[in-house]
Design a protein around this motif. Structure first.
Motif, PDB file in Angstrom:
ATOM      1  N   VAL A  32      41.229  54.159  36.134  1.00  0.00           N
ATOM      2  CA  VAL A  32      39.862  53.680  36.323  1.00  0.00           C
ATOM      3  C   VAL A  32      39.694  53.298  37.784  1.00  0.00           C
ATOM      4  CG1 VAL A  32      38.287  51.806  35.754  1.00  0.00           C
ATOM      5  CG2 VAL A  32      39.625  52.881  33.961  1.00  0.00           C
ATOM      6  N   LYS A  33      38.634  53.791  38.397  1.00  0.00           N
ATOM      7  CA  LYS A  33      38.354  53.454  39.797  1.00  0.00           C
ATOM      8  C   LYS A  33      37.677  52.105  39.854  1.00  0.00           C
ATOM      9  CE  LYS A  33      39.417  56.664  42.903  1.00  0.00           C
ATOM     10  NZ  LYS A  33      40.835  56.563  42.605  1.00  0.00           N
ATOM     11  N   ALA A  88      36.131  50.560  42.241  1.00  0.00           N
ATOM     12  CA  ALA A  88      34.871  50.442  42.978  1.00  0.00           C
ATOM     13  C   ALA A  88      33.692  50.958  42.161  1.00  0.00           C
ATOM     14  CB  ALA A  88      34.964  51.197  44.296  1.00  0.00           C
ATOM     15  N   LEU A  89      33.985  51.664  41.069  1.00  0.00           N
ATOM     16  CA  LEU A  89      32.907  52.210  40.241  1.00  0.00           C
ATOM     17  C   LEU A  89      32.704  51.334  39.013  1.00  0.00           C
ATOM     18  CD1 LEU A  89      33.850  56.001  40.298  1.00  0.00           C
ATOM     19  CD2 LEU A  89      32.277  54.796  41.796  1.00  0.00           C
TER      20      LEU A  89
END
Lengths: 234, 222
Positions: B89-90, B92-93
């Protein structure tokens, strides 16, 4: 055959768009990091008249080479992060096992990289040309050569970034791998601008840059995809 | 239900001149939940990476249905969902953006809208919060929301229960059972005692090489 019924075949365009959109969103969220190479580019070029000479004649001879060298170094600065964060958080594995051609997924990532580094560099270049008193004849060739050249820089750089992604400290190695591959782009890019200033033809140089870009589009993502598979494998 | 969906024959894997497992045979049929057990460092994650074709450092054969898996890799991947050791999971998103990327990669076919999947994993109201503001358990839940969305029949899950609370574990176990009873297959690793009926355990300690086998395998690898 007991395997489950086939799913509708995957849409490559949607996956390409998803990767491109995600990388651009990420770049926007980390805009400080993205601005770093551009600021580096700007600072180095503004330092030159201060440190060498403000003499327009001298600067004009330096300008094509300097702008190209610094553009190349700024691209190099931004390359290490191309696959690094995806590798660290496991999304690179997800990319590798997505039912999509990896070539296109890598190409989408490189395209996003070029849109946030190469393209702004190209757009900034005329401004820096003014700072370095670039003769009038050099502006269009400078923009065109950078437009074609930075594309090749991103694509070739992706191969190096993919090769070094599994190494904890790949930064230096990345530069060593990539620098020799960058030199032809540099020679023809700076050469085009120099020819234009001296009143010679720029067509041949730009054509060679275009050929390099075409070759890089075909080979770059392919090589990078292979390197990523090896890197993640280990 | 006799033909296996995935079959591994004679898998051997060596890491840093140490043999992780030797002569491992595994059959996963439709409706199976297979738990890979073993102490830390025994090669659980490595086995899952081999099964998901991320890693190719092994000898032995993998079959997808009746065919060699390598020949029909794209078709296999189209049916596969892999949740790795990292949540992928990124930070920043937002959860919504992360899930949109996942569904885009797997060709955009989803069985449940993103909002509903996030509600199922208890992230209602967090759809547009950047993931760095979420806890470790919530990050894992973002990744788990993919299970509700995916049409894939084969789930390979590496420690899916990490950092998940009791209710979350119970919900996930229900989901796994539902998936298996619908004809799906699950291969997972976990150190938790599973409260699921009909889980097959595969202990990697059973496939550790004795010294003779080690010599033979060393011959194979050289």
């Amino acid at each position: 055959m007991n395997a489950p019924a086939p799913l509708p075949s995957p849409s490559v365009g949607a996956a390409f768009a998803a990767v491109l959109r995600r990388d651009l969103t990420l770049a926007y969220r980390h805009r400080g990091e993205i601005a770093n190479p551009l600021v580096f580019f700007l600072i180095v070029i503004t330092m030159v008249p201060l440190s060498i000479t403000p003499e327009p004649a001298v600067l004009a001879t330096l300008a094509p080479g300097l702008i190209w060298v610094v553009a190349l170094l700024s691209t190099l600065l931004s390359l290490d992060s191309l696959f690094r964060s995806d590798f660290d958080d496991g999304s690179l594995e997800q990319l590798l096992i997505s039912p999509q051609p990896l070539y296109l997924m890598v190409f989408a990532k490189v395209l996003a990289h070029w849109l946030v580094t190469g393209l702004p560099l190209t757009l900034m270049a005329p401004l820096l040309g003014v700072l370095l008193s670039l003769p009038e004849a050099g502006y269009w060739p400078l923009c065109l050569s950078l437009l074609l050249g930075t594309g090749s820089l991103s694509l070739i750089g992706a191969v190096g970034a993919a090769l070094t992604v599994a190494l904890r400290k790949g930064g230096l190695l990345l530069s060593l791998i990539i620098m020799p591959l960058y030199t032809p782009v540099l020679i023809f890019g700076a050469g085009a601008v120099r020819n234009a200033i001296d009143g010679f033809l720029v067509g041949p140089q730009l054509a060679i840059l275009g050929a390099m870009l075409a070759l890089a589009i075909i080979m770059g993502p392919l090589a990078a995809a292979g390197a990523l598979r090896i890197g993640v494998n280990g | 239900m006799t033909t296996p969906v995935i079959e591994a024959r004679n898998l051997c894997c060596e890491r840093d001149e140490r043999i992780l497992f030797y002569n491992l045979n595994l059959r996963v049929c439709a409706g199976d939940i297979v738990q890979i057990a073993g102490p830390n460092g025994s090669g659980k994650t490595t086995l899952l990476r081999i099964l998901t074709t991320v890693s190719h450092d092994f000898s032995g054969r993998l079959y997808w249905g009746e065919d060699d898996l390598r020949r029909r890799r794209l078709d296999y991947l189209n049916h596969l969902l892999y949740l790795g050791h990292q949540p992928s999971v990124k930070k920043a998103l937002s959860p919504r953006e992360n899930l949109r990327w996942f569904s885009g990669l797997s060709s955009g076919h989803v069985q449940m809208p993103i909002e509903q999947a996030l509600r199922e994993v208890g992230l209602h109201g967090y759809e547009d919060v950047p993931c760095y503001a979420l806890s470790a358990g919530q990050l894992r839940r973002v990744a788990l929301a993919r299970l509700y969305q995916t049409p894939a029949r084969i789930w390979v899950l590496d420690e899916p229960f990490t950092a998940i609370d009791k209710q979350g574990v119970a919900a996930l176990e229900r989901l796994l059972l539902e998936h298996a009873s619908g004809g799906g297959s699950v291969v997972l690793t976990t150190h938790q005692e599973l409260g699921l009926a009909g889980v097959r355990r595969l202990d990697l300690l059973d496939f550790q090489a004795d010294s003779d086998a080690m010599m033979a395998a060393a011959g194979d690898f050289s």
